[in-house]
Design a protein around this motif. Structure first.
Motif, PDB file in Angstrom:
ATOM      1  N   THR A 226       3.393  -8.903   8.105  1.00 30.71           N
ATOM      2  CA  THR A 226       4.492  -7.940   8.063  1.00 30.71           C
ATOM      3  C   THR A 226       5.763  -8.592   7.545  1.00 30.71           C
ATOM      4  O   THR A 226       6.498  -8.001   6.732  1.00 30.71           O
ATOM      5  CB  THR A 226       4.733  -7.342   9.464  1.00 30.71           C
ATOM      6  N   HIS A 229       5.357  -8.913   3.915  1.00 26.98           N
ATOM      7  CA  HIS A 229       5.497  -7.606   3.272  1.00 26.98           C
ATOM      8  C   HIS A 229       6.969  -7.228   3.135  1.00 26.98           C
ATOM      9  O   HIS A 229       7.412  -6.797   2.062  1.00 26.98           O
ATOM     10  CB  HIS A 229       4.767  -6.546   4.091  1.00 26.98           C
ATOM     11  N   GLU A 233       8.434  -6.777  -0.517  1.00 24.86           N
ATOM     12  CA  GLU A 233       8.573  -5.384  -0.926  1.00 24.86           C
ATOM     13  C   GLU A 233       9.927  -4.775  -0.568  1.00 24.86           C
ATOM     14  O   GLU A 233      10.287  -3.729  -1.091  1.00 24.86           O
ATOM     15  CB  GLU A 233       7.462  -4.534  -0.281  1.00 24.86           C
ATOM     16  N   CYS A 279      -0.811   2.233   6.562  1.00 25.01           N
ATOM     17  CA  CYS A 279      -1.567   2.637   5.372  1.00 25.01           C
ATOM     18  C   CYS A 279      -0.702   3.492   4.454  1.00 25.01           C
ATOM     19  O   CYS A 279      -0.688   3.308   3.232  1.00 25.01           O
ATOM     20  CB  CYS A 279      -2.820   3.402   5.793  1.00 25.01           C
ATOM     21  N   ARG A 281       2.652   3.562   4.246  1.00 32.11           N
ATOM     22  CA  ARG A 281       3.732   2.794   3.637  1.00 32.11           C
ATOM     23  C   ARG A 281       3.214   1.899   2.515  1.00 32.11           C
ATOM     24  O   ARG A 281       3.873   1.718   1.491  1.00 32.11           O
ATOM     25  CB  ARG A 281       4.452   1.942   4.680  1.00 32.11           C
ATOM     26  N   ILE A 282       2.025   1.325   2.701  1.00 31.09           N
ATOM     27  CA  ILE A 282       1.466   0.469   1.655  1.00 31.09           C
ATOM     28  C   ILE A 282       1.089   1.301   0.431  1.00 31.09           C
ATOM     29  O   ILE A 282       1.384   0.945  -0.711  1.00 31.09           O
ATOM     30  CB  ILE A 282       0.235  -0.302   2.180  1.00 31.09           C
ATOM     31  N   GLN A 285       4.362   2.650  -1.354  1.00 32.18           N
ATOM     32  CA  GLN A 285       5.491   1.735  -1.441  1.00 32.18           C
ATOM     33  C   GLN A 285       6.338   2.039  -2.673  1.00 32.18           C
ATOM     34  O   GLN A 285       5.850   2.208  -3.773  1.00 32.18           O
ATOM     35  CB  GLN A 285       5.023   0.284  -1.473  1.00 32.18           C
ATOM     36  N   GLU A 294      11.330   1.759   5.525  1.00 33.61           N
ATOM     37  CA  GLU A 294      10.350   0.672   5.491  1.00 33.61           C
ATOM     38  C   GLU A 294      10.434  -0.205   6.735  1.00 33.61           C
ATOM     39  O   GLU A 294       9.429  -0.492   7.383  1.00 33.61           O
ATOM     40  CB  GLU A 294      10.568  -0.178   4.235  1.00 33.61           C
ATOM     41  N   PRO A 357      -3.355  -5.509   5.117  1.00 33.62           N
ATOM     42  CA  PRO A 357      -4.541  -4.643   5.262  1.00 33.62           C
ATOM     43  C   PRO A 357      -5.659  -5.297   6.067  1.00 33.62           C
ATOM     44  O   PRO A 357      -6.313  -4.635   6.879  1.00 33.62           O
ATOM     45  CB  PRO A 357      -4.979  -4.400   3.813  1.00 33.62           C
ATOM     46  N   THR A 395      -3.244  -1.153  -1.969  1.00 36.92           N
ATOM     47  CA  THR A 395      -2.318  -2.186  -2.448  1.00 36.92           C
ATOM     48  C   THR A 395      -2.363  -2.364  -3.951  1.00 36.92           C
ATOM     49  O   THR A 395      -1.515  -3.063  -4.505  1.00 36.92           O
ATOM     50  CB  THR A 395      -2.642  -3.548  -1.798  1.00 36.92           C
ATOM     51  N   SER A 398       1.014  -0.656  -6.911  1.00 38.25           N
ATOM     52  CA  SER A 398       2.405  -0.939  -6.569  1.00 38.25           C
ATOM     53  C   SER A 398       3.351  -0.546  -7.685  1.00 38.25           C
ATOM     54  O   SER A 398       4.544  -0.553  -7.512  1.00 38.25           O
ATOM     55  CB  SER A 398       2.571  -2.428  -6.254  1.00 38.25           C
TER      56      SER A 398
END
Length: 660
Positions: A226, A229, A233, A279, A281-282, A285, A294, A357, A395, A398
């Protein structure tokens, strides 16, 4: 029941050790950060080191409580405490910098500078809890909650109460002094425990050691993933690591305090909501909400997952005298395995960020039997495969367009994306959500400067106004090589780039370097360190564009760094800094450095032009020549900085002070 010999010495010592344990992490990581390019990989590697040393400390506590008598335990530990004083005061060795293997260099540097004191601190909580249990105490696990509470307080206090006040060397000295006090407390506790320290059995409680390790590894993977991430991101700024780590520690506190706050009936509903949120948010994104969504969504999901993992751990803890040290050893082993996976395995195995993930998938597989009672191996395998594939596919999207290449290494993950067709076809370079360069694929437009470097940008204005022939230009940060578009016959553009993947991408997938009229070359290495090896007064223009995503290599913005830049500029030369940032206002930092060195500074803002693939950009232009800036003044903003900040040095910086 044996009489209680008093919990105060144990509580004070454990609280002191945990505070120092989590203070030294940001202190030492920040101290070595400039030597390795200021990338998020440095923080991941530091966390890997600390988790592994924590495991070794827990192994030590297990072995001596398992195999030595009480008096022998005390004697061995007293020798270790005294020996650890030999490395004080803390001072990272300066000769180790980024080389062929930055990961190995960082691990060696940490081992030689802080390894022994950190190891001693890591042994304290499990060892003293074992001794406390031997005294007849009924609730030694409250000391574990106390340990994590002290860690949390230390972690939160650093960015708000320590970093803004104390310089780096002062932080190291104060920490060293506090460590000496800890050694005195730990020695007193060890001597007082001689009468009731005893060997322990290896019973592990209700669940197997394998499940204990898996739960701890899952939580460790999730908080590190996290943090990764959010860095890649959202914004790769160091204090964003504090939030997920704080939630990780808070879940430990809540689950191990007395009877704990974890309730399976509640988390049977909360856990699926957390999986769905991650899931979503990924998969979305950059398309649904921004920073304001986020951070809270990912943080809430992480907290729920960590509460599940640590709640199940707390439910399986053994009786105090039946394998307490072994239980903590298995927890530490899981934490270290999670750190090794995120810090070593994933960057070398995957070309994108799949740790999150995989961590979520692991929590699904653990929850099905532990929380929902599904024990069929075939069903678990099917669900695991479906979950892993679903998250992995999410993923891959993006950025819109056709992916040309995706590369991941120690310094992060970058990808090249093609979009459009015909005369509007564009190839773009991405780091996380941020586009760092773009080039038209049409030969007629491929030499146009784009992204943050358009003709109206600060860099474009500098090259337009500086018309001397045979210009020597030094550029820290390569990106797609866009600035080479400003090269003219007789010019020499030298780029300095620390990331080998960026050098490969700019050379193979973009044509700015090959098509430039100037002579171009690329020097591999940290921009500041490699620039220092250049002859003094050798550049007419130096451009600083070394920020990946919204990451800030602080060592490039200190007054000492600015002095290096001006030492390598010819009289009347220009320093241009790209300071576009969504979350940090960097102009006051630049203005303070300019004032400290007696230089003039001019901010230049330019608007976006999507048709020309030009992005909105903020630049700061510095020079000791008023004549140069006077020519640029019509493009600049003469207003004074909105706020004053303390001068950043190699010994002091404060990111909180420049938050937007």
């Amino acid at each position: 029941m044996k009489p209680n010999h008093g919990h105060l010495p144990y509580s004070l010592t454990i609280a002191c050790s945990s505070t120092l344990l989590f203070l030294v992490q940001p202190i030492i990581a920040k101290a070595i950060l400039p030597r390795f390019g200021g990338s998020a990989g440095v923080w991941v590697t530091c966390m890997l080191f600390f988790q592994v040393v924590l495991l070794i400390g827990y192994l030590y506590a297990y072995l001596i409580t398992r195999h030595l008598s009480g008096k022998a335990q005390t004697a061995v530990h007293l020798v270790l405490l005294v020996a650890s004083l030999g490395v004080l005061p803390l001072r990272p060795r300066s000769e180790w910098t980024a080389a062929a293997s930055p990961l190995a260099a960082i691990l060696f540097l940490l081992t030689t500078s802080v390894g022994l004191p950190y190891f001693v601190l890591a042994t304290t909580s499990p060892l003293l809890q074992s001794w406390y249990a031997g005294s007849g105490a009924r609730f030694p696990y409250r000391l574990f909650a106390l340990s994590n509470a002290a860690s949390l307080v230390a972690l939160l206090s650093y960015p708000v109460a320590i970093e803004p006040v104390l310089r780096q060397q002062q932080q190291l000295l104060w920490w060293s002094g506090a460590y000496f006090v800890f050694v005195l407390l730990a020695s007193f506790a060890a001597v007082g425990s001689r009468g009731h320290a005893e060997r322990q059995s290896v019973e592990t409680g209700g669940k197997t050691a394998g499940v204990t390790v898996a739960l701890a590894a899952c939580a460790s993977t999730l908080w590190l993933a996290t943090a990764n991430h959010l860095s890649q991101e959202v914004a790769a700024i160091p204090f964003l690591w504090i939030l997920p780590l704080s939630l990780y520690l808070l879940s430990f506190i809540l689950c191990f305090e007395s009877h704990g706050w974890y309730r399976r009936a509640i988390f049977r509903w909360l856990l699926p909501a957390a999986w769905i949120a991650v899931c979503f948010r990924i998969a979305r994104q950059g398309l649904s909400g921004g920073l304001e969504w986020e951070i809270p969504v990912m943080s809430a999901a992480l907290f729920v997952c960590c509460m599940f993992c640590h709640g199940e751990l707390a439910a399986s803890k053994p009786e105090p005298k039946q394998g307490l040290a072994y239980f903590y050893l298995m927890v530490a082993l899981g934490g270290a395995l999670g750190a090794v996976f995120v810090g070593v395995v994933a960057p070398n195995l995957f070309n994108t960020y799949l740790e999150l993930p995989i961590g979520i998938t692991a929590s699904v597989l653990l929850a099905l039997p532990l929380l929902y009672g599904f024990n069929s191996p075939a069903r678990l395998i099917r669900v695991g495969v479906v979950a892993a594939v679903a998250f992995a596919v999410a993923t891959r999207f993006s950025a819109a367009g056709q992916e040309v290449v995706r590369i991941r290494n120690f310094y992060g993950a970058i990808q090249v994306i093609d979009t459009g067709s015909g005369e509007t076809a564009v190839r773009a370079l991405y780091n996380g959500r941020t586009r760092h360069g773009a080039q038209f694929l049409s030969p007629a437009r491929s030499r146009l400067a784009t992204a943050y470097f358009g003709p109206e940008s600060g860099a474009g204005r500098v090259f337009e106004s500086f018309r001397a022939s045979g210009r020597r230009v030094g550029i820290i940060g390569l990106g797609a090589g866009t600035l080479a578009a400003y090269g003219r016959p007789g010019d020499h553009f030298r780029f300095f780039e620390i990331n080998p993947a960026v050098i490969e991408v700019a050379s193979r997938y973009f044509r700015f370097l090959a098509e430039s009229d100037a002579q171009t070359d690329v020097v591999a290495g940290d921009g500041r360190l490699t620039l220092q090896r250049e002859p003094p007064r050798s550049f007419d223009v130096i451009v600083l564009d070394a920020f990946s995503d919204d990451s800030i290599p602080i060592h490039l913005l200190t007054v000492e760094a600015f002095q290096v830049y001006f030492d390598h500029l010819r009289p009347g030369g220009v320093l241009a800094l790209h300071i576009t940032n969504r979350y940090l206002d960097l102009y006051p930092v630049v203005a303070a450095a300019a004032e400290g060195l007696g230089k003039k500074v001019l901010p230049i803002h330019s608007e976006a032009d999507p048709e020309r693939q030009v992005s909105m950009a903020d630049w700061a232009v510095l020079s000791d020549s008023g004549e140069v800036l006077q020519d640029l003044a019509r493009f600049g903003q003469q207003a004074a900085p909105a706020k004053k900040v303390r001068l950043w040095t190699d010994d002091y910086s404060n990111l909180f002070g420049v938050l937007r």
